[in-house]
Structure formats: structure tokens, C-alpha cells
Enzyme design. Structure first.
Site, mmCIF file in Angstrom:
data_model
loop_
_atom_site.group_PDB
_atom_site.id
_atom_site.type_symbol
_atom_site.label_atom_id
_atom_site.label_comp_id
_atom_site.label_asym_id
_atom_site.label_seq_id
_atom_site.Cartn_x
_atom_site.Cartn_y
_atom_site.Cartn_z
ATOM 1 N N TYR A 135 0.506 -1.094 0.039
ATOM 2 C CA TYR A 135 0.004 -0.121 0.152
ATOM 3 C C TYR A 135 1.379 0.766 0.425
ATOM 4 C CZ TYR A 135 -4.346 2.292 0.820
ATOM 5 O OH TYR A 135 -5.694 2.944 0.425
ATOM 6 N N LYS A 159 -2.974 8.618 2.194
ATOM 7 C CA LYS A 159 -4.532 8.705 3.079
ATOM 8 C C LYS A 159 -4.301 9.021 4.907
ATOM 9 C CE LYS A 159 -6.463 6.061 0.389
ATOM 10 N NZ LYS A 159 -8.365 6.668 -0.578
HETATM 11 P P1 NAD Z 1 -12.824 3.440 -7.927
HETATM 12 O O1 NAD Z 1 -11.749 3.479 -9.134
HETATM 13 O O2 NAD Z 1 -14.052 2.971 -8.215
HETATM 14 O O3 NAD Z 1 -12.969 5.084 -7.819
HETATM 15 C C1 NAD Z 1 -11.359 5.577 -8.176
HETATM 16 C C2 NAD Z 1 -11.724 6.966 -8.577
HETATM 17 O O4 NAD Z 1 -11.370 8.135 -8.458
HETATM 18 C C3 NAD Z 1 -12.597 6.950 -9.615
HETATM 19 O O5 NAD Z 1 -13.771 7.054 -9.459
HETATM 20 C C4 NAD Z 1 -11.484 7.728 -10.738
HETATM 21 O O6 NAD Z 1 -11.681 8.158 -12.036
HETATM 22 C C5 NAD Z 1 -10.996 9.080 -9.690
HETATM 23 N N1 NAD Z 1 -10.208 9.790 -9.775
HETATM 24 C C6 NAD Z 1 -8.904 9.017 -10.045
HETATM 25 N N2 NAD Z 1 -7.820 10.248 -10.758
HETATM 26 C C7 NAD Z 1 -8.450 11.405 -10.930
HETATM 27 C C8 NAD Z 1 -8.564 12.238 -11.127
HETATM 28 N N3 NAD Z 1 -6.748 13.468 -11.652
HETATM 29 N N4 NAD Z 1 -9.639 13.323 -10.952
HETATM 30 C C9 NAD Z 1 -10.638 13.197 -10.546
HETATM 31 N N5 NAD Z 1 -11.092 11.359 -10.079
HETATM 32 C C10 NAD Z 1 -9.919 10.938 -9.782
HETATM 33 O O7 NAD Z 1 -12.200 2.404 -7.076
HETATM 34 P P2 NAD Z 1 -13.193 2.671 -5.257
HETATM 35 O O8 NAD Z 1 -12.556 1.861 -4.487
HETATM 36 O O9 NAD Z 1 -14.512 3.064 -5.082
HETATM 37 O O10 NAD Z 1 -12.313 4.139 -4.761
HETATM 38 C C11 NAD Z 1 -12.304 5.404 -4.377
HETATM 39 C C12 NAD Z 1 -12.474 5.613 -2.804
HETATM 40 O O11 NAD Z 1 -12.069 4.458 -2.032
HETATM 41 C C13 NAD Z 1 -10.103 5.539 -2.923
HETATM 42 O O12 NAD Z 1 -10.703 6.678 -2.272
HETATM 43 C C14 NAD Z 1 -9.797 4.776 -2.316
HETATM 44 O O13 NAD Z 1 -8.385 4.584 -1.719
HETATM 45 C C15 NAD Z 1 -10.769 4.248 -1.486
HETATM 46 N N6 NAD Z 1 -10.753 2.990 -0.770
HETATM 47 C C16 NAD Z 1 -11.080 2.341 -1.331
HETATM 48 C C17 NAD Z 1 -10.926 0.099 -0.616
HETATM 49 C C18 NAD Z 1 -10.883 -0.388 -2.080
HETATM 50 O O14 NAD Z 1 -10.689 -1.710 -0.579
HETATM 51 N N7 NAD Z 1 -11.733 -0.484 -2.788
HETATM 52 C C19 NAD Z 1 -10.926 0.979 0.442
HETATM 53 C C20 NAD Z 1 -10.549 1.726 1.291
HETATM 54 C C21 NAD Z 1 -11.236 2.731 0.343
#
Ligand code: NAD
Length: 270
Positions: A164, A171
Site C-alpha cells: 500500500y 491517506k
Molecule cells: P474506483 O477506482 O472505482 O474509484 C476511484 C475514483 O478516483 C475513480 O472514479 C477515478 O475516476 C477517480 N480519480 C482518479 N484520479 C482522478 C482525478 N485526477 N480526478 C478525478 N477523479 C479521479 O475505486 P474505489 O475503491 O471505489 O475508490 C474510491 C475511494 O475509496 C478511494 O479514495 C479509495 O482509496 C478508497 N478506498 C478503497 C478501498 C478498496 O478496497 N477498494 C478501501 C478503502 C478505501
């Protein structure tokens, strides 16, 4: 994922308007949150990374969303245009969801110390942490009557999780930004919080080396011995974004089936 979601319907968000960022496809955490908010009567606007337009527009239309705008958080002009679009359509907003993160692939694999580069580190910090501060400032300008802002974080901010790496550092900055933003915006009646889900099967997770192991470990090392559910994450977002969340601000709420509370894990013999 969306097809399998079981979201309570109601009127908790009736009369409330707001912006959801970060929908890339039907597996996105933001999509689960948007669906739950809509099921509770919220009027939504969606911001999407310009490349995602073809995927996001039909999803938004399926929820009856009329206001959708491209917004790249690394491009001030596109951010200004997107917020102007919402300002013109809604006048004011009540909530904002930041669900955006990115780090170059070499920053989320292998050795943190060996692989961290100046540019990779700064990119992760810009897209995953600074973007939240920028969004909080811009969305607060549309919240003259108070409101609620949330972001999505992960426990890799608190503990060193394999691969990570730089994203964990970003984060940690994001979570500190939540506290500082909550302090700044509190007197204006704006609450700021983070939801910290366990690992979930999304595009972002697929970008992390060992993402499947993160999922499997998240389940087997959790208190509940189960995956984090999108319903649980969306439900927490609903709580924080609705009036049920009154008086809660500056908080990081874990929704991870108890992964973060575990100390020693029994071996197979117990
Ligand atoms: P996801 O890939 O579906 O979403 C990530 C989003 O970030 C995408 O929609 C992408 O278009 C957007 N993005 C990236 N660069 C960008 C930019 N320059 N401008 C605008 N948008 C941009 O994946 P997710 O897992 O739904 O992620 C959403 C959030 O949840 C993130 O912050 C991620 O770190 C967090 N998160 C995810 C998990 C997991 O296991 N999937 C766990 C905890 C937290």
C-alpha cells in the site's frame, strides 16, 4: 455489485442536494454511496474523470441524475467549471462525497523505501490528499446553510500494509486534512468526516499489487470473518451525510468487519 445491493429506501435525504465524485463503474464505492443517497431521496450531481464519461453517464441516468460534469482534480479549470455547473443547477448544496485516489503503479508495489520517487510521491499526495482540501474549500462555498463532507480512506494510513506504501502515506495526510478541515468549517455548520472501509473489489484495488491478498486477508483477519459490504459503507456514508450524523465531525469511521481492531490472530489450532 450495484445489482446485488440491498439498500433501504426512505426520505432521510429528501430536500438535500449534493455532489458525489469518484464513480468509475458499478463497482465503485462512490456508486454504492450515490445509489444509497438516491434511495433516500437526495438530489445528486456526479463529477467524473473525463475518460470515464461513457461509463458514468448511463449509471447517473439510471438514478435520474440530471447534473453530471467532468472534473479532473489535477486541473483547476475543470474543477472550477464543474463546481460552476453545480452552482448554476442547484444554487447551494448540502453534502459532498470525495471518493478519489490515485498513485502510479510503482508506488503501490514492493518496497516503499526503494520504490518511492519524488514525482510518484507528489502525484499520490496531489490526487489522493490535496484534492480533498481543494474540494472541501470549493464545496463549502456552496454550503451557506451548513452541510456535510466525507472522504474515503483506508487503514493503510495507520499501519504498514504490504504494497500500500505511498498510498498509505497519502491517506494519513488525507485523514489529518479531515481534522483540520473539520476545525475550520465547524463554525460554519459544516461537518467533515472520513469513512475507512476494508478492502473492496474495485478498479482502485486492482491497481495495487497484491490487491487480491488484501481482500482475502481483510476477510480472514477481520473480527467478523467476512468481507466489507458495500451496503455497510454506503450506510455509514448516509449516516454521516444526513442529519443523523449531527454532532459528528473530524472522525474516521472504520467499516471493515472489525479488521482494524484485531491484535493477535489465532492460528488454526487457536
Ligand atoms: P474506483 O477506482 O472505482 O474509484 C476511484 C475514483 O478516483 C475513480 O472514479 C477515478 O475516476 C477517480 N480519480 C482518479 N484520479 C482522478 C482525478 N485526477 N480526478 C478525478 N477523479 C479521479 O475505486 P474505489 O475503491 O471505489 O475508490 C474510491 C475511494 O475509496 C478511494 O479514495 C479509495 O482509496 C478508497 N478506498 C478503497 C478501498 C478498496 O478496497 N477498494 C478501501 C478503502 C478505501
Amino acid at each position: 455489485m450495484a445489482d446485488e445491493m440491498n439498500l433501504p429506501r426512505g426520505e432521510l435525504m429528501k430536500g438535500k442536494k449534493g455532489i458525489v465524485t469518484g464513480v468509475a463503474n458499478h463497482n465503485s464505492i462512490a456508486w454504492g454511496i450515490a445509489s444509497q443517497l438516491a434511495a433516500q431521496g437526495a438530489e445528486l450531481a456526479l463529477f467524473y474523470l473525463p475518460d470515464m464519461e461513457k461509463r458514468v453517464r448511463p449509471l447517473g441516468e439510471s438514478l435520474g441524475v440530471a447534473t453530471m460534469a467532468p472534473a479532473d482534480v489535477s486541473d483547476d479549470a475543470s474543477m472550477q467549471a464543474a463546481f460552476d455547473t453545480v452552482g448554476n443547477a442547484f444554487g447551494s448544496i448540502d453534502f459532498f462525497v470525495h471518493a478519489i485516489a490515485f498513485a502510479p503503479r510503482d508506488q503501490i508495489s514492493g518496497s516503499f523505501v526503494e520504490n518511492a520517487t519524488r514525482q510518484g510521491f507528489l502525484t499520490a499526495m496531489e490526487i489522493s490528499a490535496f484534492s480533498f482540501v481543494d474540494c472541501a474549500r470549493r464545496s463549502a462555498q456552496l454550503m451557506p446553510n451548513g452541510g456535510s463532507i466525507i472522504t474515503l480512506t483506508y487503514m493503510g494510513s495507520e499501519r504498514a500494509i504490504p504494497n500500500y506504501n505511498t498510498m498509505g502515506v497519502a491517506k494519513a495526510a488525507l485523514e489529518a486534512s479531515v481534522r483540520y478541515a473539520a476545525r475550520d468549517l465547524g463554525p460554519r455548520g459544516i461537518r467533515v468526516n472520513a469513512v475507512s472501509p476494508g478492502a473492496m473489489r474495485t478498479l482502485s484495488l486492482a491497481g495495487i499489487q497484491g490487491g487480491r491478498a488484501m481482500l482475502a486477508k481483510g476477510r480472514t483477519l477481520s473480527a467478523m470473518k467476512e468481507d466489507t459490504s458495500i451496503e455497510g459503507v454506503a450506510g455509514c456514508a448516509l449516516w454521516l451525510l444526513s442529519d443523523l450524523g449531527r454532532s459528528t465531525t473530524g472522525e474516521v469511521v472504520h467499516v471493515d468487519a472489525g479488521f482494524h481492531i484485531m491484535g493477535f490472530v489465532e492460528d488454526e489450532e487457536g
